[in-house]
Structures are given as structure tokens and as C-alpha cells.
Design an enzyme around this catalytic site. Structure first.
Site, PDB file in Angstrom:
ATOM      1  N   SER A 133      38.113  34.451  31.279  1.00 60.72           N
ATOM      2  CA  SER A 133      37.894  35.248  30.069  1.00 60.72           C
ATOM      3  C   SER A 133      36.449  35.206  29.581  1.00 60.72           C
ATOM      4  O   SER A 133      36.184  35.236  28.375  1.00 60.72           O
ATOM      5  CB  SER A 133      38.856  34.817  28.959  1.00 60.72           C
ATOM      6  OG  SER A 133      40.204  35.028  29.349  1.00 60.72           O
ATOM      7  N   HIS A 155      41.046  31.215  45.021  1.00 63.22           N
ATOM      8  CA  HIS A 155      41.235  31.667  43.637  1.00 63.22           C
ATOM      9  C   HIS A 155      42.657  31.339  43.189  1.00 63.22           C
ATOM     10  O   HIS A 155      43.601  31.406  43.989  1.00 63.22           O
ATOM     11  CB  HIS A 155      40.976  33.173  43.542  1.00 63.22           C
ATOM     12  CG  HIS A 155      40.886  33.644  42.122  1.00 63.22           C
ATOM     13  ND1 HIS A 155      42.006  33.888  41.357  1.00 63.22           N
ATOM     14  CD2 HIS A 155      39.816  33.872  41.316  1.00 63.22           C
ATOM     15  CE1 HIS A 155      41.615  34.258  40.141  1.00 63.22           C
ATOM     16  NE2 HIS A 155      40.295  34.257  40.097  1.00 63.22           N
ATOM     17  N   LYS A 180      38.765  41.678  41.580  1.00 61.56           N
ATOM     18  CA  LYS A 180      40.201  41.535  41.844  1.00 61.56           C
ATOM     19  C   LYS A 180      40.738  42.836  42.491  1.00 61.56           C
ATOM     20  O   LYS A 180      40.044  43.435  43.301  1.00 61.56           O
ATOM     21  CB  LYS A 180      40.932  41.148  40.564  1.00 61.56           C
ATOM     22  CG  LYS A 180      40.308  39.883  39.932  1.00 61.56           C
ATOM     23  CD  LYS A 180      41.125  39.264  38.844  1.00 61.56           C
ATOM     24  CE  LYS A 180      40.431  38.003  38.322  1.00 61.56           C
ATOM     25  NZ  LYS A 180      41.196  37.310  37.298  1.00 61.56           N
ATOM     26  N   GLY A 226      42.340  35.707  32.250  1.00 63.28           N
ATOM     27  CA  GLY A 226      43.003  36.927  31.793  1.00 63.28           C
ATOM     28  C   GLY A 226      43.754  36.766  30.489  1.00 63.28           C
ATOM     29  O   GLY A 226      44.558  37.614  30.118  1.00 63.28           O
ATOM     30  N   GLU A 229      44.763  32.963  41.624  1.00 58.97           N
ATOM     31  CA  GLU A 229      45.754  34.029  41.846  1.00 58.97           C
ATOM     32  C   GLU A 229      46.249  34.007  43.292  1.00 58.97           C
ATOM     33  O   GLU A 229      47.406  34.345  43.551  1.00 58.97           O
ATOM     34  CB  GLU A 229      45.146  35.391  41.452  1.00 58.97           C
ATOM     35  CG  GLU A 229      45.056  35.510  39.934  1.00 58.97           C
ATOM     36  CD  GLU A 229      43.940  36.393  39.413  1.00 58.97           C
ATOM     37  OE1 GLU A 229      43.318  37.123  40.205  1.00 58.97           O
ATOM     38  OE2 GLU A 229      43.678  36.333  38.193  1.00 58.97           O
ATOM     39  N   GLU A 260      37.749  27.284  37.085  1.00 68.57           N
ATOM     40  CA  GLU A 260      38.490  28.309  36.346  1.00 68.57           C
ATOM     41  C   GLU A 260      39.816  27.707  35.875  1.00 68.57           C
ATOM     42  O   GLU A 260      40.778  27.654  36.665  1.00 68.57           O
ATOM     43  CB  GLU A 260      38.778  29.516  37.244  1.00 68.57           C
ATOM     44  CG  GLU A 260      37.530  30.198  37.759  1.00 68.57           C
ATOM     45  CD  GLU A 260      37.775  31.648  38.156  1.00 68.57           C
ATOM     46  OE1 GLU A 260      36.998  32.507  37.719  1.00 68.57           O
ATOM     47  OE2 GLU A 260      38.757  31.926  38.870  1.00 68.57           O
ATOM     48  N   ASN A 301      34.166  39.202  39.957  1.00 69.40           N
ATOM     49  CA  ASN A 301      35.391  39.263  40.764  1.00 69.40           C
ATOM     50  C   ASN A 301      36.185  40.467  40.271  1.00 69.40           C
ATOM     51  O   ASN A 301      36.819  40.404  39.223  1.00 69.40           O
ATOM     52  CB  ASN A 301      36.192  37.962  40.596  1.00 69.40           C
ATOM     53  CG  ASN A 301      37.508  38.008  41.352  1.00 69.40           C
ATOM     54  OD1 ASN A 301      37.769  38.952  42.109  1.00 69.40           O
ATOM     55  ND2 ASN A 301      38.340  36.993  41.146  1.00 69.40           N
TER      56      ASN A 301
END
Ligand code: 13P
Length: 271
Positions: free
Chosen positions: A213, A93, A11, A173, A95, A167, A9
Site C-alpha cells: 500500500s 511474491h 500484477k 492491497g 500472492e 512486504e 509491480n
């Protein structure tokens, strides 16, 4: 046995000018047998990546898709627009849940659209740190899975090749990961929801990826778990060396699964 999938991904990184070069470097570093490799660049880099990896056996995915087929939705991208550019799509996701207000109900509509359009979905779920601290992580994730899959039948989900990515939000991150054992426990919880709302066959066939991560150094902790079928990689997926290590480790798991598969086939059984 389930396939092993490593999905990158990217991003909001890369431009159409540099994405192809990065994809070529990753392709060259990850030529390993048995692993499904997927690169999910930004929409505008899909074509560059698709062209760059056309002969590499790497599949290409989008990071989102709109739930409606077309219409007055300024700035959005439909499934039809992705035809010929992507065969996978990441949905829900964290985010996007955080920044675009995506809910399980919306992800459910996107999932229905993806399945109807032949895009293989990676549905993302994961708890907040407060949920884990409160001991409610599995209940929260189970609710997300139920909400995202509501009203979709097991046969459709199986035919569409549903993938779930677990996730934990606090591991994205941050450099902090769930333990392999925690991720495996969550994968088992996800599969029991898939069996309840879908079917035992759906639970057995659906790959569950870990994300948060993931690096070449820690991916082994997850891939050693039989219930974890790969990784959805963020930051490390922009680094060919990291991807080389991640996919090499994934190939070990894929090879081991192929051996178990071969051994479980009846002796002398033909094709
Ligand atoms: P990081 O690997 O950068 O933590 O991102 C994980 C992720 O969000 C993949 O979808």
C-alpha cells in the site's frame, strides 16, 4: 551507499495493447536523478514496455520465472525466454506463495536460476497478520530469508545484485501500511540474517525495499529510514501521478545519499 530502487509491480493489469502507453506516461512523470526505476508488467506486456521505455533509463522486470531451464512444464516461462525482454525478476511474491503454493524452497531454486541467468532478483518476504500479532514477525521473515537464500554463496548473491522486498502480507492491497519504524526494524533483522548466512558485505550492499500500500503520500515515512532503500509498489504503480510523487521523494533520498557518499570520500582523492 546503497542505490534507491522504485519497482512497479503491475500484477495482472494491462494488456500488450495498453501497457506501452502507461509505461510512457510513467517514464515522463518520473525523470528524476539517482533513482533506479523498474517496471514489472505481466509477461505478455514485457515487450511493449521494453520498447516504450528503451530510451528512458527504466529497467524492465518479470513477475516470476520457472526454476527449471526448460522442460515439460505447461504454461510456464523460463529464464531463457525472458532474455532480451527483462533484466529483473520478482520472486516469491506473497500472492504467488498464496495462489501458486510457492515455498521458500521453491523460491530458493528460482533464485538460483535467476542468478545463473543474469536476471536481477527481487526476493519477497513478509509475515501474516497473525505472525505480527503473535510477536513472531521478525522470526518468520528471518526464516523466509534463510530458506530463500539457502546454499547460495555471498559472492554469487552480491554479483547478482540481490534485492529483498519486505512486504507484510496484511499491508498488501489493504491501504494499511507498516510504520516506517517497524519496516526499518525488519530491514535490520533481514540484514542480520544476510550477514549470518552470507557476509557482512552482502548485508551492507543488499537493497531492502518496503512494499504494501505504498503511495506518494506515505512513501516518505519509509524512505526517511536509512535502512530502507526504496519501494515495491503495487496499485499506485498503475497511476503516473502517484509514481511521479513516489519517485520524486525517492530522488530526495538518492541525492542525500550521494552527498553523504561524496563527503565520506577522502579529500583530494582522485577517481
Ligand atoms: P499494493 O501496493 O497494491 O499494496 O501492492 C504491494 C505489492 O504487493 C507489491 O508487490
Amino acid at each position: 551507499m546503497r542505490p534507491v530502487v522504485i519497482a512497479a509491480n503491475w500484477k495482472m493489469h494491462t494488456t500488450p495493447a495498453d501497457a506501452g502507453e502507461l509505461a510512457v506516461a510513467i517514464a515522463g512523470a518520473t525523470r528524476q536523478p539517482g533513482v533506479i526505476r523498474v517496471i514489472c508488467p505481466p509477461y505478455l506486456s514485457l515487450d511493449a514496455v521494453r520498447r516504450a521505455v528503451a530510451d528512458e533509463g527504466i529497467e524492465v522486470g518479470a513477475q516470476n520465472v520457472h526454476h527449471e531451464a526448460s522442460g515439460a512444464f505447461t504454461g510456464e516461462v523460463s529464464a531463457a525466454m525472458l532474455a532480451g525482454l527483462a533484466t529483473w525478476v520478482i520472486l516469491g511474491h506473497s500472492e504467488r506463495r498464496r495462489d501458486a503454493g510457492e515455498t521458500d524452497a521453491l523460491v530458493n531454486r528460482k533464485l538460483a536460476r535467476a542468478l545463473a541467468s543474469g536476471l536481477r532478483p527481487i526476493v519477497c518476504v513478509g509475515e501474516q497478520l497473525a505472525d505480527r500479532d503473535a510477536g513472531t514477525a521478525e522470526a518468520v521473515v528471518a526464516d523466509q530469508v534463510r530458506g530463500c537464500l539457502a546454499g547460495l554463496d555471498a559472492e554469487t548473491l552480491l554479483a547478482g545484485g540481490l534485492v529483498i522486498a519486505y512486504e507484510p502480507v496484511w499491508a498488501i492491497g489493504t491501504g494499511r501500511t507498516a510504520s516506517g519504524a517497524d519496516a526499518a526494524a525488519m530491514s535490520a533483522a533481514i540484514r542480520s540474517v544476510l550477514a549470518q548466512v552470507g557476509s557482512p558485505a552482502l548485508a551492507e550492499a543488499t537493497p531492502v525495499l518496503y512494499g504494501g500500500s505504498v503511495t506518494a503520500a506515505n512513501v516518505g515515512e519509509f524512505l526517511i529510514e536509512p535502512s530502507i532503500d526504496g519501494a515495491l509498489v503495487g496499485g499506485a504503480s498503475l497511476k503516473p501521478d502517484e509514481m511521479a510523487g513516489i519517485v520524486a521523494r525517492a530522488a530526495v533520498t538518492a541525492t542525500a545519499r550521494a552527498v553523504v557518499d561524496a563527503a565520506s570520500r577522502p579529500a583530494g582523492g582522485g577517481a
